[in-house]
Design a protein around this motif. Structure first.
Motif, mmCIF file in Angstrom:
data_model
loop_
_atom_site.group_PDB
_atom_site.id
_atom_site.type_symbol
_atom_site.label_atom_id
_atom_site.label_comp_id
_atom_site.label_asym_id
_atom_site.label_seq_id
_atom_site.Cartn_x
_atom_site.Cartn_y
_atom_site.Cartn_z
ATOM 1 N N ILE A 17 19.244 3.445 9.507
ATOM 2 C CA ILE A 17 18.581 2.061 9.618
ATOM 3 C C ILE A 17 17.187 2.453 10.245
ATOM 4 N N ALA A 18 17.161 3.415 11.359
ATOM 5 C CA ALA A 18 15.772 3.683 11.816
ATOM 6 C C ALA A 18 14.959 4.369 10.685
ATOM 7 N N GLY A 19 15.545 4.962 9.589
ATOM 8 C CA GLY A 19 14.496 5.551 8.750
ATOM 9 C C GLY A 19 13.973 4.446 7.801
ATOM 10 N N ILE A 20 14.941 3.552 7.546
ATOM 11 C CA ILE A 20 14.401 2.362 6.601
ATOM 12 C C ILE A 20 13.386 1.487 7.406
ATOM 13 N N GLY A 21 13.621 1.476 8.837
ATOM 14 C CA GLY A 21 12.854 0.516 9.574
ATOM 15 C C GLY A 21 11.192 1.451 9.560
ATOM 16 N N ILE A 22 11.235 2.494 9.846
ATOM 17 C CA ILE A 22 10.002 3.284 9.932
ATOM 18 C C ILE A 22 9.331 3.332 8.580
ATOM 19 N N THR A 23 10.131 3.408 7.492
ATOM 20 C CA THR A 23 9.731 3.379 6.071
ATOM 21 C C THR A 23 8.907 1.968 5.779
ATOM 22 N N ALA A 24 9.617 0.966 6.104
ATOM 23 C CA ALA A 24 9.322 -0.396 5.814
ATOM 24 C C ALA A 24 8.464 -1.326 6.563
ATOM 25 N N LEU A 25 8.160 -0.271 7.909
ATOM 26 C CA LEU A 25 7.106 -1.002 8.856
ATOM 27 C C LEU A 25 5.658 -1.119 8.376
ATOM 28 N N PRO A 26 4.947 -0.334 7.590
ATOM 29 C CA PRO A 26 3.723 -0.382 7.226
ATOM 30 C C PRO A 26 3.757 -1.677 6.280
ATOM 31 N N PHE A 27 4.849 -1.733 5.276
ATOM 32 C CA PHE A 27 4.763 -2.827 4.421
ATOM 33 C C PHE A 27 4.685 -4.177 4.978
ATOM 34 N N LEU A 28 5.923 -4.272 5.903
ATOM 35 C CA LEU A 28 5.887 -5.551 6.652
ATOM 36 C C LEU A 28 4.486 -5.868 7.487
ATOM 37 N N TRP A 29 3.829 -5.041 8.028
ATOM 38 C CA TRP A 29 2.681 -5.081 8.856
ATOM 39 C C TRP A 29 1.698 -5.599 7.848
ATOM 40 N N MET A 30 1.579 -5.047 6.580
ATOM 41 C CA MET A 30 0.697 -5.550 5.512
ATOM 42 C C MET A 30 1.018 -7.035 5.133
ATOM 43 N N LEU A 31 2.224 -7.231 4.994
ATOM 44 C CA LEU A 31 2.414 -8.424 4.530
ATOM 45 C C LEU A 31 2.319 -9.457 5.458
ATOM 46 N N CYS A 32 2.662 -9.394 6.941
ATOM 47 C CA CYS A 32 2.418 -10.282 7.974
ATOM 48 C C CYS A 32 0.985 -10.447 7.992
ATOM 49 N N THR A 33 0.047 -9.352 8.346
ATOM 50 C CA THR A 33 -1.452 -9.499 8.447
ATOM 51 C C THR A 33 -2.054 -10.344 7.151
ATOM 52 N N SER A 34 -1.659 -10.099 5.810
ATOM 53 C CA SER A 34 -2.149 -11.047 5.036
ATOM 54 C C SER A 34 -1.940 -12.619 5.104
ATOM 55 N N PHE A 35 -1.043 -13.021 6.094
ATOM 56 C CA PHE A 35 -0.880 -14.418 6.576
ATOM 57 C C PHE A 35 -1.450 -14.835 7.807
ATOM 58 N N LYS A 36 -2.411 -13.902 8.379
ATOM 59 C CA LYS A 36 -3.022 -13.981 9.445
ATOM 60 C C LYS A 36 -4.451 -14.750 9.275
ATOM 61 N N THR A 37 -5.033 -15.227 10.511
ATOM 62 C CA THR A 37 -6.339 -15.498 10.267
ATOM 63 C C THR A 37 -7.096 -14.342 10.524
ATOM 64 N N LYS A 38 -8.271 -14.211 10.407
ATOM 65 C CA LYS A 38 -9.298 -12.946 10.416
ATOM 66 C C LYS A 38 -9.436 -12.850 11.957
ATOM 67 N N GLY A 39 -9.539 -13.627 12.807
ATOM 68 C CA GLY A 39 -9.556 -13.521 14.365
ATOM 69 C C GLY A 39 -8.251 -13.088 14.856
ATOM 70 N N GLU A 40 -7.228 -13.603 14.379
ATOM 71 C CA GLU A 40 -5.722 -12.989 14.708
ATOM 72 C C GLU A 40 -5.588 -11.569 14.363
ATOM 73 N N SER A 41 -6.169 -11.086 13.037
ATOM 74 C CA SER A 41 -5.919 -9.869 12.557
ATOM 75 C C SER A 41 -6.576 -8.712 13.440
ATOM 76 N N MET A 42 -7.439 -9.197 14.361
ATOM 77 C CA MET A 42 -8.411 -8.110 15.087
ATOM 78 C C MET A 42 -7.958 -8.595 16.454
ATOM 79 N N ALA A 43 -7.164 -9.346 16.918
ATOM 80 C CA ALA A 43 -6.746 -9.719 18.273
ATOM 81 C C ALA A 43 -6.276 -8.567 19.095
ATOM 82 N N ILE A 44 -6.540 -8.438 20.196
ATOM 83 C CA ILE A 44 -5.880 -7.215 21.130
ATOM 84 C C ILE A 44 -5.287 -7.958 22.601
#
Length: 275
Positions: A17-44
């Motif tokens: 499960i940990a391996g699957i999570g680490i492997t899928a994390l970049p894809f999930l991050w990409m998918l979530c970022t695609s639905f953010k606004t430009k400002g939210e994508s650069m938020a800190i």
């Protein structure tokens, strides 16, 4: 004893499960970022899930590039590359595995030596050849150098070597020629290898970045990977648009994998144990 076995199973599942999570994390991050606004994508600090799902990034990427044309270029280049490699590599592999001719082993070693050389070394001579024949910035330039693969030839040869000689001898006694033996008897038996070759080749052709970027400079002649790289210049720091383009580009490969998942796993498994 049973309790020890249960702990081992639990530990194995946790590691998987940990391996699957680490492997899928970049894809999930990409998918979530695609639905953010430009400002939210650069938020800190960065947010994981979008505060509200917006599709503005998909609209931006679809209007910034001729996405339909680029999609068709990629599909056309991938289909031709896959068809060429399946035909050429299968014929070459069958010849190396089943037909005895002078210099066969030396010629096969020459083919294998291609695997030991980094592909970037061939870029300059391939570019000069394409330039000499006047095919720069054209569709044939995308797939012509990729119609043959040393890896595909090697992999298919291993599958042909695994088949018993008696099948071929019986077919010859029945009056079959070499081509009939290949098409009617051998090909159905190496189906998993062909499917694996199709998936490997399709993945490579779909994601190929360097060669299409070098030979084709017009946006309408590009494939997805180099075309998405141009978004960096047109929409600097527009990460949602870049992620949206990446999501659209990766969807066909995900569908291809799930459709041929069984054959893909069989092909990889056979390739690993035979030889």
């Amino acid at each position: 004893m049973k309790r020890t076995s249960s702990y081992k199973k639990l530990l194995t599942h946790l590691i998987l499960i940990a391996g699957i999570g680490i492997t899928a994390l970049p894809f999930l991050w990409m998918l979530c970022t695609s639905f953010k606004t430009k400002g939210e994508s650069m938020a800190i600090p960065p947010t994981i899930l979008p505060e509200r799902f917006v599709t503005e990034a998909y609209y931006n990427v679809l209007t910034a590039l001729p996405f339909g044309r680029i999609y068709m270029n990629t599909i056309f280049s991938t289909v031709i590359t896959v068809a060429g490699q399946v035909m050429i590599c299968t014929l070459a592999a069958y010849s190396f595995a089943r037909i005895r001719f002078p210099g066969r082993d030396i010629l096969f070693l020459v083919v294998l030596s291609v695997l030991m050389v980094p592909g970037q070394i061939f870029l300059v001579p391939q570019y000069l050849i394409i330039q000499k024949v006047g095919l720069l910035d054209t569709m044939p330039a995308l797939f012509l150098p990729n119609l043959f693969s040393a890896f595909g030839t090697f992999m298919m040869r291993q599958f042909f070597l695994s088949l018993p000689d008696e099948l071929e001898e019986a077919a010859i006694l029945d009056g079959c020629g070499r081509f009939q033996i290949l098409i009617k008897i051998m090909m159905p038996l190496v189906k998993s290898g062909v499917v694996a070759l199709v998936i490997f080749t399709a993945k490579f052709a779909w994601n190929d970045f360097m060669w299409p970027l070098i030979v084709n400079t017009s946006t309408t002649k590009m494939t997805l990977a180099p075309a998405l790289s141009t978004l960096q210049g047109q929409h600097l720091n527009d990460y949602p648009a870049q992620m949206a383009g990446a999501v659209l580009a990766v969807i066909p490969m995900i569908v291809l994998f799930f459709v041929f998942q069984k054959q893909f796993i069989e092909g990889v498994a056979h390739t690993g144990v035979k030889g």
